[in-house]
Motif scaffolding. Sequence first.
Motif, PDB file in Angstrom:
ATOM      1  N   THR A   1       0.594  -1.068  -0.043  1.00  0.00           N
ATOM      2  CA  THR A   1       0.121  -0.056   0.026  1.00  0.00           C
ATOM      3  C   THR A   1       0.825   1.163   0.171  1.00  0.00           C
ATOM      4  O   THR A   1       0.955   2.238  -1.014  1.00  0.00           O
TER       5      THR A   1
ATOM      6  N   HIS B   1       1.380  -5.481  12.242  1.00  0.00           N
ATOM      7  CA  HIS B   1       1.663  -6.184  10.924  1.00  0.00           C
ATOM      8  C   HIS B   1       2.227  -7.530  11.493  1.00  0.00           C
ATOM      9  O   HIS B   1       3.166  -7.357  12.090  1.00  0.00           O
TER      10      HIS B   1
ATOM     11  N   SER C   1      -4.509   0.620   3.177  1.00  0.00           N
ATOM     12  CA  SER C   1      -5.278  -0.486   3.412  1.00  0.00           C
ATOM     13  C   SER C   1      -6.737  -0.116   3.865  1.00  0.00           C
ATOM     14  O   SER C   1      -6.992   0.754   4.416  1.00  0.00           O
TER      15      SER C   1
END
Length: 329
Positions: A29, A61, A174
């Motif tokens: 992204t 993440h 995202s």
Amino acid sequence: MILSPTAAHLAEAAAALRAGELVALPTETVYGLAADARQPAAVAAVFARKGRPADHPLIVHVGKPADVQDWAAHWPEAGARLAAHFWPGPLTLVCERAAPVLMAVTGGQDTVALRCPAHPVAQALLQVFGGALVAPSANRYGRISPTSANHVQADFGDALRILDGGQCEVGIESTIVDVTGEPRILRPGAIGVQALEAALGRPLSSDAQRPRPRVPGALAAHYAPRRPLQWVAEAHLLDTVAQWAASLQVAVWSPVKPNVGECFWLAAPSDPNDYARLLYARLHDLDASGADQLIVSLPDTAIANTDGAAAALWAAIADRLGRAATSQR
Ligand code: TXA
Ligand code: MG
């Protein structure tokens, strides 16, 4: 410093993260400013380095979907379905946080945002590091998000380690979906309503598209260049440029060159995937042109388009342009 993603550099980056330092990493992204999600001092450094308010939570993440068990109090069926369908990829899922998750990560909320990124360099770093990484977009607070290693370096200077993963494929952040209740979209992105509903096998919650105030990144002023920006539909481009160009230097990103006044012009693509991928880079370019007023136009097809995936992308693009344009300078 910008580092090629060799095994040696990945090991160096992972060691720096373990030592509580920050590393910029590419995702599909935008680039992220990563830190060890378990170290309070490292997480605090992310906020300080970005100039980000403490109540703006960070996305955690993870390297693989199974890792969510360390971060989520429980994993709802909707989360499992969406993760199975879209991870690794440009989707962030908000769920109830597990007890050990740092309050600084969640901005004091009971929820945590989780994402498994697809970019091979992000994946490689997560594997070598062996833990989870908080990673907000690697720009100073409120500024344009970075889609290349050079963008990150321009914002943070040469002292920061930046893993170079080339130009980001998706180009905008995202999609964020809240799965604490009936799934709803908190931030639009490349993965749109139709794709989400197809994966879920049922409609999203009816207010799914209305961002909640508790998604601080959805503040009106965000993603902003230094110069004022106006965005217009293609039909209004000529009028808008003529008006500004009478008294100011203008810089324009549009599908067709406006044949009016003097302006710095860059050609915009009409395909939404290309447009999203180039959006932040072109905002950076317009900003660097030296013009006083920036103008961006969406192609006519953006407004006419009703196809699910393309319409979702155009809506996410319009969302980012709206925030870039409302910023007060
Ligand atoms: O594509 C992306 O998501 C990129 C890459 C680097 O992964 N990251 C990103 O991070 O965009 P950031 O920090 O710029 O935006 C994160 C957004 C913010 O709007 C924040 O408010 C929201 O996620 N967020 C984080 N945790 C949340 C939570 N528990 N509940 C609601 N929103 C949350
Ligand atoms: Mg951001």
